[in-house]
Design an enzyme around this catalytic site. Structure first.
Site, PDB file in Angstrom:
ATOM      1  N   SER A 152       1.019  40.703  97.391  1.00  0.00           N
ATOM      2  CA  SER A 152       2.189  39.916  97.770  1.00  0.00           C
ATOM      3  C   SER A 152       2.731  40.388  99.113  1.00  0.00           C
ATOM      4  O   SER A 152       2.594  41.568  99.462  1.00  0.00           O
ATOM      5  CB  SER A 152       3.289  40.081  96.723  1.00  0.00           C
ATOM      6  OG  SER A 152       4.509  39.529  97.186  1.00  0.00           O
ATOM      7  N   TYR A 165       8.154  45.174  91.073  1.00  0.00           N
ATOM      8  CA  TYR A 165       7.135  44.223  91.555  1.00  0.00           C
ATOM      9  C   TYR A 165       6.467  44.759  92.816  1.00  0.00           C
ATOM     10  O   TYR A 165       5.234  44.737  92.939  1.00  0.00           O
ATOM     11  CB  TYR A 165       7.800  42.878  91.837  1.00  0.00           C
ATOM     12  CG  TYR A 165       6.865  41.775  92.290  1.00  0.00           C
ATOM     13  CD1 TYR A 165       6.066  41.087  91.380  1.00  0.00           C
ATOM     14  CD2 TYR A 165       6.789  41.405  93.633  1.00  0.00           C
ATOM     15  CE1 TYR A 165       5.220  40.064  91.787  1.00  0.00           C
ATOM     16  CE2 TYR A 165       5.945  40.380  94.053  1.00  0.00           C
ATOM     17  CZ  TYR A 165       5.164  39.716  93.128  1.00  0.00           C
ATOM     18  OH  TYR A 165       4.321  38.709  93.535  1.00  0.00           O
TER      19      TYR A 165
HETATM   20  N1  NAD Z   1       4.215  32.140  94.720  1.00  0.00           N
HETATM   21  C1  NAD Z   1       4.488  33.075  95.582  1.00  0.00           C
HETATM   22  O1  NAD Z   1       5.365  32.915  96.446  1.00  0.00           O
HETATM   23  C2  NAD Z   1       3.708  34.367  95.553  1.00  0.00           C
HETATM   24  C3  NAD Z   1       3.893  35.254  96.612  1.00  0.00           C
HETATM   25  C4  NAD Z   1       3.187  36.438  96.632  1.00  0.00           C
HETATM   26  C5  NAD Z   1       2.308  36.730  95.607  1.00  0.00           C
HETATM   27  N2  NAD Z   1       2.152  35.867  94.572  1.00  0.00           N
HETATM   28  C6  NAD Z   1       1.192  36.231  93.535  1.00  0.00           C
HETATM   29  O2  NAD Z   1       0.285  35.175  93.372  1.00  0.00           O
HETATM   30  C7  NAD Z   1      -0.306  35.254  92.073  1.00  0.00           C
HETATM   31  C8  NAD Z   1      -0.303  33.871  91.451  1.00  0.00           C
HETATM   32  O3  NAD Z   1       1.036  33.484  91.214  1.00  0.00           O
HETATM   33  P1  NAD Z   1       1.552  31.998  91.428  1.00  0.00           P
HETATM   34  O4  NAD Z   1       2.546  32.042  92.511  1.00  0.00           O
HETATM   35  O5  NAD Z   1       0.418  31.067  91.498  1.00  0.00           O
HETATM   36  O6  NAD Z   1       2.431  31.773  90.091  1.00  0.00           O
HETATM   37  P2  NAD Z   1       2.011  31.299  88.638  1.00  0.00           P
HETATM   38  O7  NAD Z   1       3.069  31.818  87.744  1.00  0.00           O
HETATM   39  O8  NAD Z   1       1.721  29.858  88.670  1.00  0.00           O
HETATM   40  O9  NAD Z   1       0.631  32.065  88.359  1.00  0.00           O
HETATM   41  C9  NAD Z   1       0.524  33.281  87.711  1.00  0.00           C
HETATM   42  C10 NAD Z   1      -0.527  33.122  86.637  1.00  0.00           C
HETATM   43  O10 NAD Z   1      -0.826  34.397  86.068  1.00  0.00           O
HETATM   44  C11 NAD Z   1      -0.910  34.217  84.655  1.00  0.00           C
HETATM   45  N3  NAD Z   1      -0.646  35.487  83.996  1.00  0.00           N
HETATM   46  C12 NAD Z   1       0.518  36.199  83.999  1.00  0.00           C
HETATM   47  N4  NAD Z   1       0.382  37.299  83.248  1.00  0.00           N
HETATM   48  C13 NAD Z   1      -0.886  37.292  82.770  1.00  0.00           C
HETATM   49  C14 NAD Z   1      -1.624  38.165  81.926  1.00  0.00           C
HETATM   50  N5  NAD Z   1      -1.061  39.268  81.401  1.00  0.00           N
HETATM   51  N6  NAD Z   1      -2.911  37.858  81.649  1.00  0.00           N
HETATM   52  C15 NAD Z   1      -3.471  36.739  82.159  1.00  0.00           C
HETATM   53  N7  NAD Z   1      -2.833  35.880  82.941  1.00  0.00           N
HETATM   54  C16 NAD Z   1      -1.546  36.152  83.240  1.00  0.00           C
HETATM   55  C17 NAD Z   1       0.163  33.164  84.350  1.00  0.00           C
HETATM   56  O11 NAD Z   1      -0.031  32.557  83.091  1.00  0.00           O
HETATM   57  C18 NAD Z   1      -0.015  32.215  85.510  1.00  0.00           C
HETATM   58  O12 NAD Z   1      -0.998  31.242  85.218  1.00  0.00           O
HETATM   59  C19 NAD Z   1       0.494  36.306  91.315  1.00  0.00           C
HETATM   60  O13 NAD Z   1      -0.223  37.510  91.263  1.00  0.00           O
HETATM   61  C20 NAD Z   1       1.743  36.456  92.148  1.00  0.00           C
HETATM   62  O14 NAD Z   1       2.340  37.730  91.987  1.00  0.00           O
HETATM   63  C21 NAD Z   1       2.825  34.691  94.537  1.00  0.00           C
END
Ligand code: NAD
Length: 262
Positions: A152, A165
């Site tokens: 992130s 986080y």
């Molecule tokens: N959206 C943002 O702005 C952003 C920014 C930086 C990093 N991220 C990272 O991107 C990645 C994807 O997130 P996103 O933004 O698409 O949100 P999202 O919530 O749509 O995706 C996260 C996914 O991880 C799955 N998940 C969570 N815990 C889990 C577990 N214990 N086992 C298996 N699956 C699990 C959830 O069910 C979900 O499908 C994450 O790692 C998040 O930290 C997102």
């Protein structure tokens, strides 16, 4: 000639097997679709079968091959079973996109509980470590592979309330370098993407909406927040042979948001 070149680019993962965690939504879904578009057989992994199946159906609707694999990546036995199920269903494992993650609780450290910390570390840091542990065994048997992780922008830049986080995502940066050194000689590349602000369900859970997206966009050099495919496409590139000499790298994909000075 244009068509020939387009076909070869579009099919760069033909015969390859990709496992995408957190593939039922957001960045993971976009990446799963992108891997499949390039010819990969995709295991879409996560905790909620219905969401995984939606992604699988989107892939199958376009003629791709995919299966849903239910697994909680923070549980060793489930991470191991997820890798085994993928390898046996598709006869191998070439690419793992460790993208599953949780925002956990954002609050001052004085208010966060030990459980809050353990929960976010368990999924975002230990979960990735477990998936790589089992994937590396399968990839070593195959003669190599590619691992991409999702960290992130908060591993690079700080906001108040993000201590748990940020720690979980920052740990991935060091892990990426350590494993690149360890797994490189075995033919396994390891890289990590640091997404910026991306319009996904996580962004919405953290209070993201159109107005907030506009606010972030105004201070982002590329003048918008990211879309899931902006990150998924970079995961695909890092997984491809075009990135064959890239390992141990932590790459910000944030429209320039974190490089702005004054
Ligand atoms: N959206 C943002 O702005 C952003 C920014 C930086 C990093 N991220 C990272 O991107 C990645 C994807 O997130 P996103 O933004 O698409 O949100 P999202 O919530 O749509 O995706 C996260 C996914 O991880 C799955 N998940 C969570 N815990 C889990 C577990 N214990 N086992 C298996 N699956 C699990 C959830 O069910 C979900 O499908 C994450 O790692 C998040 O930290 C997102």
């Amino acid at each position: 000639m244009g068509n020939t070149s387009q076909t070869s680019i579009d099919q760069r993962f033909t015969g390859k097997v990709a496992l995408v965690t957190g593939g039922g939504s957001g960045i993971g879904r976009a990446a799963a679709l992108a891997y499949a578009r390039q010819g990969a057989k995709v295991a879409v992994a996560g905790r909620t079968l219905e969401k995984l199946q939606e992604t699988v159906n989107l892939i199958r609707d376009t003629g791709g091959m995919a299966i849903a694999v239910v697994a909680d990546v923070s549980v060793a036995a489930e991470a191991e079973a997820m890798v085994k199920r993928t390898s046996s269903a598709f006869d191998g494992l070439d690419i793992v996109f460790n993208n599953a993650g949780t925002e956990g609780a954002f609050a001052p450290i004085t208010e966060l509980t030990e459980n809050d910390f353990d929960h976010v570390i368990g999924i975002n840091l230990k979960g990735v470590w477990l998936c790589i542990k089992y994937a590396a065994q399968a990839m070593t048997r195959n003669g190599g592979g590619v691992i991409v992780n999702t960290s992130s922008w908060l591993a690079d830049t700080a906001v108040s309330g993000s201590s748990a986080y940020a720690a979980s995502k920052g740990g991935l940066l060091a892990m990426t370098r350590a494993l690149a050194v360890e797994l490189g000689p075995l033919g396994i590349r390891v890289n990590t993407i640091l997404p910026g602000i991306i319009a996904t369900p996580m962004f919405e859970r953290l209070g993201g909406n159109d107005a907030l997206a506009d606010t972030f966009a105004a201070t982002t050099p590329l003048r918008r927040v990211g879309q899931p495919a902006d990150v998924g496409d970079v995961a695909v590139w890092l997984s491809s042979d075009e990135a064959r000499f890239v390992t141990g790298q932590n790459l910000l994909v944030d429209g320039g948001y974190t490089v702005v000075g004054i």
